[in-house]
Design an enzyme around this catalytic site. Structure first.
Site: not given
Ligand code: NAD
Length: 284
Positions: A52, A96, A119
């Site tokens: 990422k 994460q 997200d």
């Protein structure tokens, strides 16, 4: 059989994002910014985060990664998120997953400002997505929808079976398909006879985390198969949830692993962050 090439589609999306970033910088002096928070030492999670970071750099984003030790408290993570919520250079915040067991993931995700929730895991965005309102949509299912669009795969009236029903993959995937007027069946570990459903499906989308869960006898001729699963085998190779070798010849379209859905997830994360930066830009 046609392979759905997620890698090249992801590259195409990233090139168009780079151009938009350049424009945003020149015209409005905005650099999209992504903050990533990672806790602990899980090698797979660190590998995803480093991918990422690289992708952010490639398209010209600003990015920061908070690498926190396994023993960090929930309150300390919340403090970092609040700092990022208030940081004007940050337009997207990503925690994460998975988090260590002593941290309550739902509590953490709810602290993220929904406007920076790139997200798409915050209940606010999930609610908006379900009601088909503009929202940040979970990157993996969004990436799958982008693949359908790119390959002109019409979803209206199609019988689609989603295998796996997690909050971040299966459930949002099913909702997006429903919003696209598909007839959706969601299956999971308690489904009594999985193949009964998959055999009838025009499209099977699987995100479970079990190599070879989907075998050739479970798929009808001409079906479209999308493999979201990522499994690392003992020999180090990466496979999905589909017995690709035997299933592929029966399909009209299929995604490979690697090079299928995975690269699209990253592209959609960048796309969501760009979208957020533009929205913040409108409010300056
Ligand atoms: P999860 O463990 O949270 O959920 C797994 C789901 O699969 C559950 O709903 C469970 O009921 C279902 N399931 C488990 N065994 C099953 C079985 N035998 N038959 C039918 N259903 C079964 O996992 P997750 O976070 O949703 O991830 C699923 C997979 O997708 C993993 O392999 C993960 O690595 C992968 N993934 C890939 C991407 C990507 O970018 N390609 C992104 C996220 C997750």
């Amino acid at each position: 059989m046609q392979l759905i090439d997620g890698k090249s589609l992801s590259n195409k999306v990233q090139i168009s994002i780079s151009k938009e970033v350049e424009k945003l910088k020149q015209q409005r002096n905005i650099v999209p910014g992504l903050a990533v928070i990672i806790v602990g030492n899980d090698p797979a999670s660190h590998a995803y985060v480093s991918m990422k970071e690289k992708a952010c750099k490639k398209v010209g984003f600003y990015s920061i990664t908070h690498k926190m030790p396994e023993g960090i408290t929930q309150d300390e993570i919340i403090e970092i998120i609040k700092m990022m919520n208030n940081n004007p250079h940050i337009h997207g915040i990503l925690v994460q997953l998975p988090l260590p067991k002593h941290i309550d993931t739902d509590t953490i995700l709810e602290v993220i400002d929904p406007k920076k929730d790139v997200d798409g895991f915050h209940a606010y965005n999930i609610g908006r997505m379900v009601t088909n309102l503009d929202s940040f949509v979970s990157c993996t299912p969004l990436g799958v929808m982008k693949m359908f669009e790119e390959y002109n795969i019409d979803l209206e009236g199609k019988d689609v079976v989603v295998v796996g029903a997690s909050n971040i993959v299966g459930k949002p995937m099913a909702m997006l398909l429903l919003n696209a007027n598909a007839t959706v069946t969601i299956t999971h570990i308690y489904t009594k006879d999985l193949s009964k459903y998959t055999k009838e499906a025009d499209i099977v989308i699987v995100g479970v985390g079990r190599p070879n869960l989907i075998t050739a006898d479970m798929i009808k001729d001409g079906a479209i198969v999308i493999d979201i699963g990522i499994n690392r085998l003992e020999d180090g190779s990466l496979v999905g949830d589909v017995d690709f070798e035997n299933v592929a010849p029966k399909c009209s379209y299929i995604t490979p692993v690697p090079g299928g859905v995975g690269p699209m997830t990253i592209a959609m994360l960048l796309s969501n962050t760009l979208k957020s930066a533009k929205q913040f830009g409108e409010n300056i």
